[in-house]
Design a protein around this motif. Structure first.
Motif, PDB file in Angstrom:
ATOM      1  N   GLU A 119       0.827  -1.209   0.000  1.00 45.20           N
ATOM      2  CA  GLU A 119       0.000   0.000   0.000  1.00 45.20           C
ATOM      3  C   GLU A 119       0.860   1.257   0.000  1.00 45.20           C
ATOM      4  O   GLU A 119       0.576   2.216  -0.727  1.00 45.20           O
ATOM      5  N   ARG A 120       1.921   1.256   0.810  1.00 42.33           N
ATOM      6  CA  ARG A 120       2.824   2.421   0.815  1.00 42.33           C
ATOM      7  C   ARG A 120       3.477   2.615  -0.540  1.00 42.33           C
ATOM      8  O   ARG A 120       3.603   3.735  -1.026  1.00 42.33           O
ATOM      9  N   ASN A 123       1.013   4.081  -2.939  1.00 41.35           N
ATOM     10  CA  ASN A 123       0.741   5.499  -2.681  1.00 41.35           C
ATOM     11  C   ASN A 123       1.945   6.398  -2.951  1.00 41.35           C
ATOM     12  O   ASN A 123       1.812   7.620  -2.946  1.00 41.35           O
ATOM     13  N   ARG A 158      -8.839   1.338  -3.675  1.00 39.52           N
ATOM     14  CA  ARG A 158      -7.995   2.345  -4.340  1.00 39.52           C
ATOM     15  C   ARG A 158      -7.866   2.044  -5.828  1.00 39.52           C
ATOM     16  O   ARG A 158      -7.845   2.934  -6.658  1.00 39.52           O
TER      17      ARG A 158
END
Length: 180
Positions: A119-120, A123, A158
């Motif tokens: 996820e990091r 993003n 997302r």
């Protein structure tokens, strides 16, 4: 020697692990990787430490083979080392292939502990390597199939809002299958 290791593995020769283990440090990389694969599949004592040594190698080829091996043998204990390699800062954009390989290996393993790092990475923004980041983001979504559905729900959400059509399509397909 490689063929003998393959045959031992295919014939269930776990009783010979004590003879196979020293071959994991053989001078010929093809033999050492075949021996490592064999002791990993037999879940032999010391197999993880041999894999870790290869994952921490200074030689990119050895690291890459170890990453792929960790994924194909689904060694959950290798996830922290794979995440460490994935989070390593890339100044020259040259490690795209390795990061892609790590994402694939993590996807093969499917450990939910990797989702936060993914996820990091999803993003993350990069002005210089924008295309590279887009390729990594797409690879993240291609690799989600083995993760527990609950652990990837926020990534799927997302992905549904992504500007990238491929990521959106993968997210929609996973949502239809009930994986998100």
């Amino acid at each position: 020697v490689r063929n003998a290791l393959y045959l031992l593995r295919e014939c269930g020769g776990a009783n010979y692990v004590h003879k196979i283990r020293p071959l994991a440090t053989h001078a010929d990389r093809r033999v050492s990787m075949e021996a490592l694969k064999t002791i990993l599949i037999f879940n032999a004592p010391g197999a993880l430490s041999s894999l870790r040594v290869c994952l921490e190698s200074k030689e990119p080829d050895v690291r890459d083979q170890a990453v792929k091996l960790a994924g194909t043998t689904r060694v959950k204990e290798a996830v922290p080392y794979l995440l460490q390699l994935l989070e390593k800062k890339d100044l020259g954009g040259i490690e795209l292939e390795q990061k892609t390989s790590i994402i694939k290996a993590l996807g093969d393993i499917g450990d939910p502990g990797a989702v936060d790092v993914l996820e990091r990475l999803y993003n993350a923004k990069s002005l210089v390597f924008k295309n590279t980041m887009e390729e990594l983001k797409l690879e993240i979504f291609k690799s989600l199939r083995n993760y527990p559905p609950g652990s990837i729900q926020s990534l799927i959400e997302r992905g549904l809002r992504s500007e990238n059509n491929d990521i959106r399509k993968i997210s929609e397909a996973m949502l239809k299958r009930g994986e998100g």
